[in-house]
Structure formats: structure tokens, C-alpha cells
Scaffold this motif. Structure first.
Motif, mmCIF file in Angstrom:
data_model
loop_
_atom_site.group_PDB
_atom_site.id
_atom_site.type_symbol
_atom_site.label_atom_id
_atom_site.label_comp_id
_atom_site.label_asym_id
_atom_site.label_seq_id
_atom_site.Cartn_x
_atom_site.Cartn_y
_atom_site.Cartn_z
ATOM 1 N N SER A 41 0.859 -1.185 0.000
ATOM 2 C CA SER A 41 0.000 0.000 0.000
ATOM 3 C C SER A 41 0.893 1.233 0.000
ATOM 4 O O SER A 41 2.071 1.164 0.353
ATOM 5 C CB SER A 41 -0.928 0.005 1.217
ATOM 6 O OG SER A 41 -0.185 0.163 2.399
ATOM 7 N N GLU A 42 0.312 2.340 -0.421
ATOM 8 C CA GLU A 42 1.036 3.602 -0.433
ATOM 9 C C GLU A 42 0.077 4.717 -0.066
ATOM 10 O O GLU A 42 -1.125 4.624 -0.308
ATOM 11 C CB GLU A 42 1.689 3.852 -1.788
ATOM 12 C CG GLU A 42 0.781 3.652 -2.980
ATOM 13 C CD GLU A 42 1.536 3.659 -4.289
ATOM 14 O OE1 GLU A 42 1.317 4.601 -5.066
ATOM 15 O OE2 GLU A 42 2.333 2.741 -4.537
ATOM 16 N N SER A 43 0.632 5.757 0.541
ATOM 17 C CA SER A 43 -0.196 6.892 0.931
ATOM 18 C C SER A 43 0.683 8.139 0.983
ATOM 19 O O SER A 43 1.900 8.058 0.868
ATOM 20 C CB SER A 43 -0.854 6.643 2.291
ATOM 21 O OG SER A 43 0.135 6.500 3.291
ATOM 22 N N ALA A 44 0.013 9.274 1.144
ATOM 23 C CA ALA A 44 0.733 10.539 1.233
ATOM 24 C C ALA A 44 -0.019 11.472 2.151
ATOM 25 O O ALA A 44 -1.248 11.443 2.229
ATOM 26 C CB ALA A 44 0.868 11.157 -0.145
ATOM 27 N N ASP A 45 0.738 12.246 2.881
ATOM 28 C CA ASP A 45 0.152 13.338 3.646
ATOM 29 C C ASP A 45 0.948 14.587 3.243
ATOM 30 O O ASP A 45 1.701 14.551 2.278
ATOM 31 C CB ASP A 45 0.192 13.060 5.158
ATOM 32 C CG ASP A 45 1.593 12.804 5.685
ATOM 33 O OD1 ASP A 45 2.571 13.202 5.016
ATOM 34 O OD2 ASP A 45 1.726 12.209 6.771
ATOM 35 N N GLY A 46 0.840 15.653 3.937
ATOM 36 C CA GLY A 46 1.548 16.870 3.560
ATOM 37 C C GLY A 46 3.048 16.820 3.772
ATOM 38 O O GLY A 46 3.775 17.663 3.282
ATOM 39 N N GLU A 47 3.532 15.804 4.487
ATOM 40 C CA GLU A 47 4.941 15.753 4.836
ATOM 41 C C GLU A 47 5.731 14.652 4.137
ATOM 42 O O GLU A 47 6.918 14.804 3.904
ATOM 43 C CB GLU A 47 5.091 15.600 6.346
ATOM 44 C CG GLU A 47 4.548 16.789 7.109
ATOM 45 C CD GLU A 47 4.681 16.603 8.615
ATOM 46 O OE1 GLU A 47 5.425 15.700 9.046
ATOM 47 O OE2 GLU A 47 4.031 17.350 9.344
ATOM 48 N N ALA A 48 5.095 13.512 3.830
ATOM 49 C CA ALA A 48 5.845 12.385 3.259
ATOM 50 C C ALA A 48 4.948 11.480 2.426
ATOM 51 O O ALA A 48 3.732 11.432 2.611
ATOM 52 C CB ALA A 48 6.487 11.572 4.375
#
Length: 184
Positions: free
Chosen positions: A123-130
Motif C-alpha cells: 500500500s502507499e499513501s501521502a500526507d503533507g509531509e511524506a
């Protein structure tokens, strides 16, 4: 003379062209300034020297380790805008990792297009930092190699930097500070 004997009619030379321009030259005739040849030669030597990137020393392997885990990161340190490049990660687990996660800071991948990652994360995800990529469990004593193929977007130039993090879920195991200089 009749038109039959001379198929081409006599034409006038364009304005500014006189008979002297049509006569053969005697002696050395310069077609290019020696200064322009020196400038061209200097540009070619600069390009071949590798001072603007792509020299044999533009890749770096950085090792970051703790008592339990090791992360080796091989990636370029200087690259040109528009170029393709690879980042290779080598993870050695000294203890069980329940959920091996790679976190790439947004600042390190600003204007970078990732074309492929092998193996594919679960799985992969993103937030504002990484950007985070989960690879599942990794047993103690086992190793994992990750290859990332990417391209620098043409409008990017400057310095990208940030800490790659190897995590067990949310808990940071190892940090590897990385810096990438992008030349125009």
C-alpha cells in the motif's frame, strides 16, 4: 543573339553585390573567428569533464544504521533537469519488523516523477509531509532491496533534500539524510 541560342536571359545582381564579390579570392579566407572556435571547444571540454553532472562520482551510497537495522541508499547527488535516475535501497533487518514502511519526504521528491518501484509496495499513501510505502513484514536477519526509477521534471533546478525514513509502521527505525542537486 537570339533567344534560341541563349536559353537563360541576362539577370542583374542583387543590390550591394558587385563584380568583386563574384571573383575568386586570393590567399587565406576566414570563415570562422578563432574566438568562436575557442568558445565552442571550451564548452565541449566542460561538458566532457563532468563538472556539470554525470561524472563518475555523481552517485553516492549512504549507510545509516542503528544497533538493529541498516539502510543503504544509493542515489545520484548531482543530476541534470529532465534526466532519468535510479535510487536503490538495501534494508537489513536486525530484528523483526512487523510492517516495513519507507517514508520519502515531500521535499525530496518535489518535481520528481516516479516511474516504477520494485518490488511494488502493498500500500502507499501521502500526507503533507511524506509519501509512505508499506512492504509488509520483514523477519530478523532478512534483507530487502528496493529499486525506484524516476525522472526529474524539466522545470526543476536547485537543491532537493530530506530524510528518508525506514519505519515499522509509524515508528522510525532508521533515518538517511539525502540531498540531490539538480542542474539546468
Amino acid at each position: 543573339m537570339s533567344q534560341e541560342n541563349n536559353p537563360l536571359p541576362m539577370t542583374r545582381a542583387p543590390d550591394g553585390i558587385v563584380r568583386a564579390h563574384t571573383l575568386p579570392h586570393k590567399g587565406l579566407v576566414r570563415h570562422a573567428s578563432p574566438l568562436s572556435l575557442l568558445v565552442l571547444g571550451g564548452v565541449l571540454l566542460l561538458g566532457v569533464s563532468g563538472l556539470l553532472g554525470h561524472a563518475g562520482m555523481d552517485r553516492d551510497t549512504y549507510r545509516s544504521d542503528t544497533l538493529s537495522h541498516t539502510l543503504d541508499v544509493e542515489m545520484p547527488v548531482v543530476i541534470r533537469t529532465g534526466d532519468f535516475f535510479e535510487t536503490r535501497l538495501h534494508v537489513k533487518a536486525g530484528a523483526d519488523i512487523a510492517k516495513l514502511t519507507l517514508a520519502v519526504p515531500v521535499g525530496l521528491w518535489r518535481e520528481i516523477t516516479v516511474n516504477a518501484m520494485v518490488p511494488q509496495p502493498e500500500s502507499e499513501s501521502a500526507d503533507g509531509e511524506a509519501y509512505t510505502f508499506d512492504f509488509g513484514p520483514l523477519r530478523a536477519g532478512k534483507e530487502m532491496r528496493i529499486k525506484i526509477a524516476a525522472q526529474v521534471n524539466p522545470r526543476l533546478h536547485g537543491v532537493l533534500e530530506g530524510d528518508l525514513e525506514l519505519r515499522d509502521g509509524e515508528r522510525v527505525l532508521v533515518r538517511a539524510p539525502r540531498r540531490l542537486r539538480v542542474l539546468p
